[in-house]
Design a protein around this motif. Structure first.
Motif, PDB file in Angstrom:
ATOM      1  N   PHE A  44      -5.429 -41.326   1.943  1.00 61.76           N
ATOM      2  CA  PHE A  44      -5.081 -39.994   1.442  1.00 61.76           C
ATOM      3  C   PHE A  44      -6.185 -39.454   0.535  1.00 61.76           C
ATOM      4  CE2 PHE A  44      -3.419 -37.689  -2.282  1.00 61.76           C
ATOM      5  CZ  PHE A  44      -3.103 -36.491  -1.663  1.00 61.76           C
ATOM      6  N   LEU A  45      -6.651 -40.273  -0.398  1.00 59.25           N
ATOM      7  CA  LEU A  45      -7.683 -39.828  -1.337  1.00 59.25           C
ATOM      8  C   LEU A  45      -8.990 -39.497  -0.616  1.00 59.25           C
ATOM      9  CD1 LEU A  45      -7.003 -42.379  -4.224  1.00 59.25           C
ATOM     10  CD2 LEU A  45      -6.509 -39.921  -4.257  1.00 59.25           C
ATOM     11  N   LEU A  46      -9.356 -40.308   0.363  1.00 58.97           N
ATOM     12  CA  LEU A  46     -10.570 -40.022   1.131  1.00 58.97           C
ATOM     13  C   LEU A  46     -10.432 -38.706   1.896  1.00 58.97           C
ATOM     14  CD1 LEU A  46     -11.474 -43.563   2.529  1.00 58.97           C
ATOM     15  CD2 LEU A  46     -12.635 -42.318   0.694  1.00 58.97           C
ATOM     16  N   SER A  47      -9.236 -38.431   2.391  1.00 58.75           N
ATOM     17  CA  SER A  47      -9.016 -37.182   3.132  1.00 58.75           C
ATOM     18  C   SER A  47      -9.115 -35.960   2.231  1.00 58.75           C
ATOM     19  CB  SER A  47      -7.646 -37.204   3.819  1.00 58.75           C
ATOM     20  OG  SER A  47      -6.586 -37.023   2.880  1.00 58.75           O
ATOM     21  N   ARG A  48      -8.990 -36.187   0.918  1.00 57.25           N
ATOM     22  CA  ARG A  48      -9.086 -35.088  -0.052  1.00 57.25           C
ATOM     23  C   ARG A  48     -10.457 -35.030  -0.726  1.00 57.25           C
ATOM     24  NH1 ARG A  48      -5.215 -34.320   2.490  1.00 57.25           N
ATOM     25  NH2 ARG A  48      -3.192 -33.470   1.821  1.00 57.25           N
ATOM     26  N   GLY A  49     -11.392 -35.848  -0.246  1.00 56.08           N
ATOM     27  CA  GLY A  49     -12.759 -35.743  -0.741  1.00 56.08           C
ATOM     28  C   GLY A  49     -13.182 -36.771  -1.765  1.00 56.08           C
ATOM     29  N   ALA A  50     -12.388 -37.817  -1.982  1.00 53.11           N
ATOM     30  CA  ALA A  50     -12.801 -38.871  -2.917  1.00 53.11           C
ATOM     31  C   ALA A  50     -14.089 -39.514  -2.417  1.00 53.11           C
ATOM     32  CB  ALA A  50     -11.701 -39.923  -3.052  1.00 53.11           C
ATOM     33  N   ARG A  51     -14.953 -39.904  -3.336  1.00 46.91           N
ATOM     34  CA  ARG A  51     -16.258 -40.473  -2.986  1.00 46.91           C
ATOM     35  C   ARG A  51     -16.120 -41.966  -2.720  1.00 46.91           C
ATOM     36  NH1 ARG A  51     -18.417 -37.491  -8.332  1.00 46.91           N
ATOM     37  NH2 ARG A  51     -18.484 -35.351  -7.527  1.00 46.91           N
ATOM     38  N   ILE A  52     -16.258 -42.337  -1.462  1.00 47.02           N
ATOM     39  CA  ILE A  52     -16.115 -43.740  -1.098  1.00 47.02           C
ATOM     40  C   ILE A  52     -17.238 -44.560  -1.731  1.00 47.02           C
ATOM     41  CG2 ILE A  52     -17.458 -43.557   1.030  1.00 47.02           C
ATOM     42  CD1 ILE A  52     -15.388 -45.502   2.294  1.00 47.02           C
ATOM     43  N   ASP A  53     -16.921 -45.777  -2.130  1.00 44.61           N
ATOM     44  CA  ASP A  53     -17.936 -46.657  -2.700  1.00 44.61           C
ATOM     45  C   ASP A  53     -17.915 -47.997  -1.969  1.00 44.61           C
ATOM     46  OD1 ASP A  53     -15.746 -48.079  -3.715  1.00 44.61           O
ATOM     47  OD2 ASP A  53     -15.951 -47.254  -5.732  1.00 44.61           O
ATOM     48  N   LEU A  54     -18.760 -48.895  -2.411  1.00 42.44           N
ATOM     49  CA  LEU A  54     -18.929 -50.190  -1.763  1.00 42.44           C
ATOM     50  C   LEU A  54     -17.641 -51.002  -1.756  1.00 42.44           C
ATOM     51  CD1 LEU A  54     -21.294 -51.771  -0.496  1.00 42.44           C
ATOM     52  CD2 LEU A  54     -21.700 -52.800  -2.734  1.00 42.44           C
ATOM     53  N   PHE A  55     -16.890 -50.937  -2.838  1.00 47.25           N
ATOM     54  CA  PHE A  55     -15.678 -51.739  -2.977  1.00 47.25           C
ATOM     55  C   PHE A  55     -14.564 -51.219  -2.069  1.00 47.25           C
ATOM     56  CE2 PHE A  55     -18.168 -51.866  -6.842  1.00 47.25           C
ATOM     57  CZ  PHE A  55     -18.407 -53.228  -6.942  1.00 47.25           C
ATOM     58  N   CYS A  56     -14.445 -49.905  -2.000  1.00 49.39           N
ATOM     59  CA  CYS A  56     -13.479 -49.303  -1.080  1.00 49.39           C
ATOM     60  C   CYS A  56     -13.849 -49.649   0.359  1.00 49.39           C
ATOM     61  CB  CYS A  56     -13.448 -47.792  -1.279  1.00 49.39           C
ATOM     62  SG  CYS A  56     -12.329 -46.926  -0.161  1.00 49.39           S
ATOM     63  N   ALA A  57     -15.140 -49.600   0.680  1.00 53.15           N
ATOM     64  CA  ALA A  57     -15.594 -49.930   2.031  1.00 53.15           C
ATOM     65  C   ALA A  57     -15.246 -51.372   2.389  1.00 53.15           C
ATOM     66  CB  ALA A  57     -17.099 -49.702   2.147  1.00 53.15           C
ATOM     67  N   ALA A  58     -15.367 -52.273   1.424  1.00 55.00           N
ATOM     68  CA  ALA A  58     -15.015 -53.675   1.672  1.00 55.00           C
ATOM     69  C   ALA A  58     -13.528 -53.809   1.954  1.00 55.00           C
ATOM     70  CB  ALA A  58     -15.415 -54.532   0.476  1.00 55.00           C
ATOM     71  N   MET A  59     -12.699 -53.129   1.172  1.00 56.78           N
ATOM     72  CA  MET A  59     -11.251 -53.199   1.376  1.00 56.78           C
ATOM     73  C   MET A  59     -10.841 -52.573   2.705  1.00 56.78           C
ATOM     74  SD  MET A  59      -8.044 -51.745   1.219  1.00 56.78           S
ATOM     75  CE  MET A  59      -8.013 -50.201   0.346  1.00 56.78           C
ATOM     76  N   GLN A  60     -11.582 -51.557   3.140  1.00 54.85           N
ATOM     77  CA  GLN A  60     -11.270 -50.867   4.387  1.00 54.85           C
ATOM     78  C   GLN A  60     -11.853 -51.566   5.617  1.00 54.85           C
ATOM     79  OE1 GLN A  60      -8.714 -48.843   3.921  1.00 54.85           O
ATOM     80  NE2 GLN A  60      -9.643 -46.914   4.567  1.00 54.85           N
ATOM     81  N   GLY A  61     -12.554 -52.671   5.397  1.00 51.15           N
ATOM     82  CA  GLY A  61     -13.086 -53.420   6.529  1.00 51.15           C
ATOM     83  C   GLY A  61     -14.315 -52.804   7.165  1.00 51.15           C
TER      84      GLY A  61
END
Length: 225
Positions: free
Chosen positions: A142-159
């Motif tokens: 949801f947050l990414l769809s609203r423009g949150a800035r993805i980072d390395l840690f989020c990318a790891a959690m998202q696979g």
């Protein structure tokens, strides 16, 4: 009519303007923490000595700071008001576990999407960071769809294994990078569950670490129960 007296109630003693002003000043000082509960002044008598303020019961305390260097040439204009700090704090807390409240607060104040808060000693966190280390794919997406800035840690959690691989090729030292509260890349890949299993395996191939059980890993969101 005497404008310097209280005529609202004829039965009440007449109060001078100066008495009322003094009472107002005392009340303001009490509200500001400059008087104790008995009305005694906490102000220092020596004008050169800073006033002694009552210690707040709780809440953040900003570290003292004074420039010992030349200030930057650029001067912020501060034309727009900042997002309310308490609102940002609540938004980030809710983003750890409550999708509906996250949506509600972001709808109320869209400027919250990039907000971050220092929990103390430079432990900065965003709403996306909180949702990521809690393994909340629904809130993250949801947050990414609203423009949150993805980072390395989020990318790891998202696979996002290839993204992680690219960043580590760019800077191998990132394998030891720490996210909010000191959580590692390995931890974020671990809380991502099945979606990030490949990423976790890759990180373990780069650097083997002990993986401890995560109590909340298998808990379903309240909306899924």
């Amino acid at each position: 009519m005497n404008h310097f007296s209280d005529q609202s109630n004829p039965s009440m003693p007449r109060r001078s303007f100066f008495t009322s002003a003094a009472s107002l000043t005392a009340g303001t000082a009490l509200g500001a923490g400059l008087l104790d509960a008995q009305g005694r002044s906490l102000m220092a008598q020596d004008p050169a000595t800073p006033p002694v303020l009552a210690k707040p019961e709780s809440g953040p305390i900003e570290s003292p700071f004074e420039r010992d260097y030349e200030p930057p040439a650029f001067k912020p204009s501060w034309k727009k008001p900042q997002v309310n700090r308490l609102l940002a704090q609540d938004f980030i807390i809710y983003a750890h576990s409550d999708l509906e409240m996250t949506k509600k607060l972001l709808e109320r104040e869209p400027g919250l999407i990039q907000s971050s808060i220092d929990w103390g000693a430079g432990d900065w966190e965003t709403a996306l960071g909180g949702a990521s280390h809690m393994g909340r794919h629904d809130i993250v997406e949801f947050l990414l769809s609203r423009g949150a800035r993805i980072d390395l840690f989020c990318a790891a959690m998202q696979g996002q294994t290839e993204a992680i691989r690219s960043f580590l090729a760019l800077q191998p030292a990132l394998i030891d990078a720490k996210g909010p509260h000191g959580f590692s890349l390995h931890f974020h890949a671990q809380v991502g569950g099945e979606k990030s299993k490949e990423t976790l395996d890759y990180l373990q191939s780069v650097k083997q670490v002990e993986l401890r059980p995560v109590p909340f890993l298998n808990k379903k969101p309240a909306s899924d129960k």
